[in-house]
Design a protein around this motif. Structure first.
Motif, PDB file in Angstrom:
ATOM      1  N   VAL A   6     136.687 -17.292  21.719  1.00 54.09           N
ATOM      2  CA  VAL A   6     136.834 -16.252  22.744  1.00 54.09           C
ATOM      3  C   VAL A   6     135.778 -15.170  22.542  1.00 54.09           C
ATOM      4  N   ALA A   7     135.558 -14.753  21.298  1.00 53.76           N
ATOM      5  CA  ALA A   7     134.560 -13.718  21.017  1.00 53.76           C
ATOM      6  C   ALA A   7     133.169 -14.175  21.431  1.00 53.76           C
ATOM      7  N   VAL A   8     132.805 -15.419  21.151  1.00 51.83           N
ATOM      8  CA  VAL A   8     131.484 -15.943  21.538  1.00 51.83           C
ATOM      9  C   VAL A   8     131.370 -15.980  23.058  1.00 51.83           C
ATOM     10  N   ALA A   9     132.422 -16.417  23.738  1.00 52.08           N
ATOM     11  CA  ALA A   9     132.382 -16.490  25.203  1.00 52.08           C
ATOM     12  C   ALA A   9     132.244 -15.099  25.815  1.00 52.08           C
ATOM     13  N   VAL A  10     132.931 -14.114  25.276  1.00 56.92           N
ATOM     14  CA  VAL A  10     132.848 -12.749  25.806  1.00 56.92           C
ATOM     15  C   VAL A  10     131.453 -12.168  25.567  1.00 56.92           C
ATOM     16  N   ARG A  11     130.900 -12.400  24.402  1.00 52.25           N
ATOM     17  CA  ARG A  11     129.553 -11.880  24.119  1.00 52.25           C
ATOM     18  C   ARG A  11     128.503 -12.519  25.005  1.00 52.25           C
ATOM     19  N   ARG A  12     128.597 -13.810  25.224  1.00 48.40           N
ATOM     20  CA  ARG A  12     127.628 -14.488  26.100  1.00 48.40           C
ATOM     21  C   ARG A  12     127.731 -13.958  27.531  1.00 48.40           C
ATOM     22  N   ARG A  13     128.930 -13.754  27.977  1.00 50.39           N
ATOM     23  CA  ARG A  13     129.114 -13.267  29.336  1.00 50.39           C
ATOM     24  C   ARG A  13     128.605 -11.830  29.462  1.00 50.39           C
ATOM     25  N   GLY A  14     128.836 -11.011  28.432  1.00 53.14           N
ATOM     26  CA  GLY A  14     128.387  -9.624  28.464  1.00 53.14           C
ATOM     27  C   GLY A  14     126.884  -9.490  28.308  1.00 53.14           C
ATOM     28  N   ALA A  15     126.226 -10.459  27.704  1.00 56.09           N
ATOM     29  CA  ALA A  15     124.779 -10.390  27.478  1.00 56.09           C
ATOM     30  C   ALA A  15     123.987 -10.712  28.737  1.00 56.09           C
ATOM     31  N   ARG A  16     124.556 -11.442  29.657  1.00 56.74           N
ATOM     32  CA  ARG A  16     123.837 -11.785  30.894  1.00 56.74           C
ATOM     33  C   ARG A  16     123.870 -10.600  31.853  1.00 56.74           C
ATOM     34  N   PRO A  17     122.722 -10.253  32.383  1.00 58.50           N
ATOM     35  CA  PRO A  17     122.719  -9.150  33.369  1.00 58.50           C
ATOM     36  C   PRO A  17     123.334  -9.618  34.685  1.00 58.50           C
TER      37      PRO A  17
END
Length: 143
Positions: free
Chosen positions: A123-134
């Motif tokens: 979940v943490a990896v998925a949230v970070r990836r989603r937050g990193a995309r503009p």
């Protein structure tokens, strides 16, 4: 020859009438404290035949026999731990819903924690990836 055929036809349905074994007499408790202790104990023990039911819930004949044996052991003065040790010696650790933490059962106790940690990491990896995309700006929409 016809007599044997007749006998076979008459006797063939007899096994169909056989019924599963049942508990012939209800268990007799000396008092309500013993009854509560018994029910708590058999709820912690697994039926060795059913495998997914407690000894209290199972209707298998061996469960009836084991419930009687547990009550007899209780009435002979054995403690809950002594009864569990007796059943473990006879049927293995599988009979316990909560086996002891030992070298051969450590994975059983640690696995839920490992699965929880792996899920949290995913979940943490998925949230970070989603937050990193503009977020692309859409100039064509009117608000």
């Amino acid at each position: 020859m016809a007599l044997w055929v007749l006998v076979a036809v008459v006797l063939a349905p007899l096994p169909v009438r056989a019924q599963a074994g049942s508990d012939p007499a209800p268990l007799q408790f000396t008092d309500t404290v013993e009854e509560r202790r018994f029910h708590a104990l058999v709820a912690e023990l697994r039926c060795v035949m059913c495998q997914n039911q407690s000894l209290a819930d199972s209707d298998a004949q061996i469960a009836h026999d084991l419930r009687r044996e547990v009550l007899e052991l209780m009435q002979s003065g054995r403690s809950d731990d002594e009864i569990k040790d007796f059943l473990v010696a006879r049927y293995g650790e599988f009979v316990l819903y909560r086996p002891a933490f030992q070298a051969n059962t450590w994975l059983l106790w640690i696995a839920p924690l490992l699965v929880l940690l792996a899920g949290g990491a995913a979940v943490a990896v998925a949230v970070r990836r989603r937050g990193a995309r503009p977020v692309p700006e859409d100039e064509g929409q009117e608000w």
